[in-house]
Design an enzyme around this catalytic site. Structure first.
Site, mmCIF file in Angstrom:
data_model
loop_
_atom_site.group_PDB
_atom_site.id
_atom_site.type_symbol
_atom_site.label_atom_id
_atom_site.label_comp_id
_atom_site.label_asym_id
_atom_site.label_seq_id
_atom_site.Cartn_x
_atom_site.Cartn_y
_atom_site.Cartn_z
ATOM 1 N N HIS A 30 -14.432 -9.897 15.547
ATOM 2 C CA HIS A 30 -13.836 -9.467 16.819
ATOM 3 C C HIS A 30 -14.822 -9.733 17.954
ATOM 4 C CE1 HIS A 30 -11.602 -7.267 13.743
ATOM 5 N NE2 HIS A 30 -10.593 -7.272 14.598
ATOM 6 N N ASP A 85 -10.894 -12.187 16.954
ATOM 7 C CA ASP A 85 -9.712 -11.521 17.503
ATOM 8 C C ASP A 85 -10.072 -10.654 18.705
ATOM 9 O OD1 ASP A 85 -8.592 -12.548 15.214
ATOM 10 O OD2 ASP A 85 -7.737 -10.659 14.516
HETATM 11 ZN ZN LIG Z 1 -6.814 -7.185 16.832
#
Ligand SMILES: [Zn+2]
Length: 211
Positions: free
Chosen positions: A176, A31
């Site tokens: 991430h 992400d």
């Molecule tokens: Zn996020």
């Protein structure tokens, strides 16, 4: 609460927490990118292990790094979107819907793909948002494995988590690619998956299987 209720009640292809029963592997998801510093190195590393992953891209970051969006797709990864501004609170379902359309438009302009995978920033959802996302024919993609990489402060912490992690078929791992230690998870996860005869799958292949 939304999570518990939705896991029990909602069709998994429209609200996915983990893969189908016949999944042969796990899905790595990244992400908050693309990120100019970390995403290129991550793509190199994933390529060296022949891993295909799913990236949930932020609109503003895609606008800043269009070449990275194209590279992600060119290297066989799947893409979804993760809002335009990554605001977790104070976004109405209408604003979120507008951001979804903006992200989809940009992904289409950059790659020719019609993205229909949405991951909510910080998992923040409401019934109104879910209904609006479905009206826009978006699959909401959650996760079942969260190392909380954003709290980690060293490579050693990331590696220690990865050593303890026992991958299972159908796992959706939340990572991430704007995070400095994102690379440190990959070698050990690849090794553990290989030892268990698990492959790496992408979210769209699972959704296609569920439909
Ligand atoms: Zn996020």
């Amino acid at each position: 609460m939304v999570r518990r209720a939705s896991q029990a009640l909602l069709p998994p292809q429209w609200m996915l927490f983990n893969g189908p029963a016949n999944a042969g592997g796990l899905a790595l998801t990244f992400d908050d990118g693309p990120n100019a510093t970390h995403t290129p190195k991550l793509l190199d590393l994933l390529g060296s292990y022949n891993i295909r992953a799913t990236f949930f891209l932020v609109g503003g970051c895609m606008e800043d790094h269009p070449d990275l969006v194209r590279r992600i797709v060119a290297e066989g990864h799947a893409v979804g979107h993760h809002s335009w501004w990554h605001r977790s609170e104070g976004t109405s379902s209408r604003t979120l819907g507008e951001e979804v359309q903006q992200c989809r438009k940009l992904i289409h302009e950059l790659t020719g793909l019609h993205s229909n995978l949405f991951r909510p920033p910080r998992g923040n959802l409401s019934v109104a948002k879910i209904l609006n996302l479905w009206r826009l024919r978006q699959h909401v993609v959650m996760w079942n494995v969260d190392p909380r990489d954003y709290l980690m402060r060293s490579s050693a912490e990331a590696e220690a988590w990865a050593r303890k992690y026992e991958p299972a078929a159908g796992d959706v791992v939340l990572l991430h690619d704007d995070h400095p230690f994102v690379l440190d998870f990959i070698p050990q996860i690849a090794k553990s998956a290989h030892e268990r005869n698990l492959t790496f799958e992408t979210i769209p292949t699972w959704i296609n299987r569920l439909e």
